[in-house]
Every structure is written in C-alpha cells, then in structure tokens.
Scaffold this motif. Structure first.
Motif, short mmCIF file in Angstrom:
data_model
loop_
_atom_site.label_atom_id
_atom_site.label_comp_id
_atom_site.label_asym_id
_atom_site.label_seq_id
_atom_site.Cartn_x
_atom_site.Cartn_y
_atom_site.Cartn_z
N TYR A 1 0.84 -1.20 0.00
CA TYR A 1 0.00 0.00 0.00
C TYR A 1 0.88 1.25 0.00
N ASN A 2 0.38 2.30 -0.63
CA ASN A 2 1.07 3.58 -0.55
C ASN A 2 1.01 4.08 0.88
N LYS A 3 2.07 4.76 1.30
CA LYS A 3 2.16 5.26 2.67
C LYS A 3 1.96 6.77 2.69
N ALA A 4 1.23 7.24 3.71
CA ALA A 4 1.05 8.68 3.89
C ALA A 4 2.32 9.29 4.46
N LEU A 5 2.54 10.57 4.17
CA LEU A 5 3.70 11.26 4.73
C LEU A 5 3.59 11.33 6.24
N VAL A 6 4.71 11.29 6.93
CA VAL A 6 4.69 11.35 8.39
C VAL A 6 4.71 12.81 8.87
N GLN B 1 3.32 16.81 12.64
CA GLN B 1 3.73 15.42 12.63
C GLN B 1 2.53 14.49 12.76
N LEU B 2 2.62 13.37 12.06
CA LEU B 2 1.59 12.33 12.16
C LEU B 2 1.90 11.49 13.39
N VAL B 3 1.02 11.50 14.38
CA VAL B 3 1.29 10.78 15.62
C VAL B 3 0.08 9.94 16.02
N LEU B 4 0.33 8.93 16.84
CA LEU B 4 -0.74 8.09 17.37
C LEU B 4 -1.00 8.50 18.82
N LEU B 5 -2.23 8.87 19.09
CA LEU B 5 -2.60 9.36 20.42
C LEU B 5 -3.24 8.25 21.24
N TYR B 6 -2.67 8.01 22.40
CA TYR B 6 -3.28 7.10 23.37
C TYR B 6 -3.92 7.94 24.45
N ALA B 7 -5.21 7.75 24.63
CA ALA B 7 -5.93 8.54 25.63
C ALA B 7 -7.12 7.75 26.14
N PHE B 8 -7.38 7.90 27.42
CA PHE B 8 -8.55 7.27 28.02
C PHE B 8 -9.47 8.38 28.50
N GLY B 9 -10.74 8.29 28.11
CA GLY B 9 -11.67 9.34 28.48
C GLY B 9 -11.55 10.52 27.53
N SER B 10 -11.94 11.69 27.99
CA SER B 10 -11.94 12.88 27.14
C SER B 10 -10.53 13.40 26.94
N THR B 11 -10.34 14.09 25.82
CA THR B 11 -9.04 14.71 25.52
C THR B 11 -9.28 16.17 25.18
N ARG B 12 -8.28 16.81 24.61
CA ARG B 12 -8.46 18.18 24.15
C ARG B 12 -9.26 18.19 22.86
N ARG C 1 -8.75 12.09 18.68
CA ARG C 1 -8.83 10.64 18.78
C ARG C 1 -7.88 9.96 17.80
N GLY C 2 -7.29 8.85 18.22
CA GLY C 2 -6.53 8.00 17.31
C GLY C 2 -5.34 8.69 16.67
N VAL C 3 -5.33 8.76 15.34
CA VAL C 3 -4.25 9.41 14.61
C VAL C 3 -4.53 10.91 14.53
N ILE C 4 -3.56 11.72 14.94
CA ILE C 4 -3.73 13.17 14.90
C ILE C 4 -2.49 13.81 14.29
N LEU C 5 -2.61 15.09 13.92
CA LEU C 5 -1.48 15.89 13.46
C LEU C 5 -1.08 16.81 14.60
N TYR C 6 0.21 16.82 14.92
CA TYR C 6 0.63 17.47 16.16
C TYR C 6 1.95 18.23 15.99
N CYS C 7 2.02 19.38 16.66
CA CYS C 7 3.27 20.17 16.72
C CYS C 7 3.60 20.36 18.19
N SER C 8 4.70 19.75 18.63
CA SER C 8 5.08 19.83 20.04
C SER C 8 5.55 21.23 20.42
N THR C 9 6.13 21.96 19.47
CA THR C 9 6.63 23.31 19.75
C THR C 9 5.50 24.26 20.09
#
Length: 276
Positions: free
Chosen positions: A207-212, A225-236, A246-254
C-alpha cells in the motif's frame, strides 16, 4: 468453479473480514451470529464446489489457493489434529444441523476460531486461509486506501500531551485484516486512509504510505507530525472541528497544536463574530 460461484465466495470472504459490516457497533451476540453465519456459508459453498470445472484464468492464484484448501480440508483426519481444530467438526455439525438445539451446548465458536488462528506451529490449512483472505483484501482495497504509519506516540495525561517512546508491538498476522483497521476519510464519503493497529503498516508494504509530516493552512509555521494518540476518556478539542482528539492526529510539540487527521483535507472556515 464458475465465475458466479467464485464471485459469491469472494463476496462472503470480504464481508467476513471487512470492518464495513460495522461489527463493533452491533450487539455482541448479533455480531457473533453474523460472523458464524458467514463462516458456515463459506464452508458450505466450498463443499459444493466442483474442483474439476474450468477455473477463471484471471484469478488463477486465488483458485489455486482455494483448491489447495478444499483438498486439504477434505483429507483431514480431525481426530489427529490439535484440539482447537475441533472447530472443523463444529462447523460440519452446524452445516448439517443449523437449527439443532444441541448448538446451545456447543463450545464457544468465536473462542475456537481465536485458538485455531493462534496455533503454533501454524497448521497448513490456517496458512492457506490467511493467503486467501490477504489476496481478497488486496484486490478490494490496495488501490483505494493509503496506509498511515505514525512514527511517534503521544499520550494525554493531566491536561497535557506527553511524547512516549516508540514501541510498536506487532500482534499475529490475523490482526492485520481489515476487521481491525481504523479508517479515515479526508474528502467525500468513502474512506481514503487506514491505520492498522496490528502492525502500524509494517505488513502492508504493497500500500502507498502517507507522509509522516504534513503542512496545513491552520498551522503555517512548520509541518505537523503524524502521531498516534493514546488517551482514556476525554481529551483536548481539535483546532479544526472542535471534536475530541482521537486515534491518529497531526501534532506540533513546539506550538502544542493538535488536530484530528480526518481534518487534514478540510479548508478552514473563517467567520466574523462582530461584523460592525
């Protein structure tokens, strides 16, 4: 096997392994009965298959695997097989007496399937089944879906994101079938991407892969960045759709910026609260 029978077999296998049947949203007993029904229909169809008929030349690999599986199945000495393969006897009984009252006293059908698929060393019949299922999967989804393989995990605790060490634990290969995929759509109504939690894309190299890393108009400073979020209950909330992340999100730590992956294809909606 004629084209009509082959098409019906492919359709039944697709339903069995497809997450599009919405099994997770169905009551547990209903989903088990539905799954069991597909298995019985597949076995019944294979039993009635004429192996001597002219195969469809366009599906020689599929038919070769099916023929091997049928021949092996018909020649098996059930009493000499590992105990979990009593599943074969159970299926035979269900096929011959689908409305039998004794079925209530039978072993757990789903539990037997799980034990059978996890046998070590793997029985030849189970290996053939996986090859057949994989062939059906690739023919249906290979050209339609893009595989997501996030290289970073983050967790949400005490109101903050925490970057965790990457530790992908691959399960057995049956966990990589579409029944366990998490699907996403960026545009339109059909799914465009999927995440396989069984292997994080390692077993889906065809399969073709999405950019990270991806750029988005809501965050122009640097790629997300493409990241996998682990969370229980509500999040931001997502900065784009205001739904929980939920699940796969796009995230900037800076910038501590985060948005759901499904929003990556959406254009931002601008509004003016005070026109004057």
């Amino acid at each position: 096997m004629d084209l009509e029978t082959e098409s019906k077999l492919v359709s039944l296998i697709t339903r069995l392994i497809s997450s599009e049947d919405n099994i997770d949203s169905e009551p547990i007993m209903h989903s088990k009965v539905q799954f069991q029904s597909y298995v019985i229909q597949i076995i019944s169809l294979l039993r009635s298959t004429d192996l001597d008929s002219q195969p469809n030349p366009e599906s020689s690999e599929f038919m070769s695997l099916v023929t091997q599986a049928i021949s092996l199945f018909n020649s098996m000495d059930v009493d000499a097989q590992p105990k979990p393969l009593e599943l074969i006897s159970l299926i035979s009984l269900l096929i011959s007496s689908p409305d039998s009252k004794d079925s209530e006293q039978m072993p757990d059908f789903m539990l037997l399937i799980e034990k059978t698929l996890n046998l070590e060393p793997e029985p030849e019949l189970v290996s053939l089944m996986h090859q057949i299922f994989s062939l059906v999967v690739n023919s249906k989804w290979k050209k339609k879906l893009i595989c997501l393989s996030p290289q970073i995990e983050i967790s949400y605790q005490y109101g903050k994101f925490h970057i965790d060490e990457v530790d992908w634990r691959f399960g057995n290969k049956w966990n990589c079938l579409p029944l366990n995929w998490e699907k996403f759509r960026l545009t339109g109504e059909d799914a465009t991407h999927f995440l396989c939690r069984g292997c994080n894309g390692q077993s889906h190299k065809e399969y073709n892969k999405a950019l990270v890393e991806m750029k988005h108009t809501l965050h122009r400073k640097q790629p997300l960045q493409l990241v996998l979020l682990y969370a229980f209950g509500s999040t931001r909330e997502c900065y784009c759709c205001d739904e929980d992340l939920r699940g796969v999100i796009l995230y900037c730590s800076t910038c501590d910026f985060a948005m759901n992956f499904s929003c990556a294809g959406k254009e931002p909606v601008l509004s003016i609260d005070h026109p004057k």
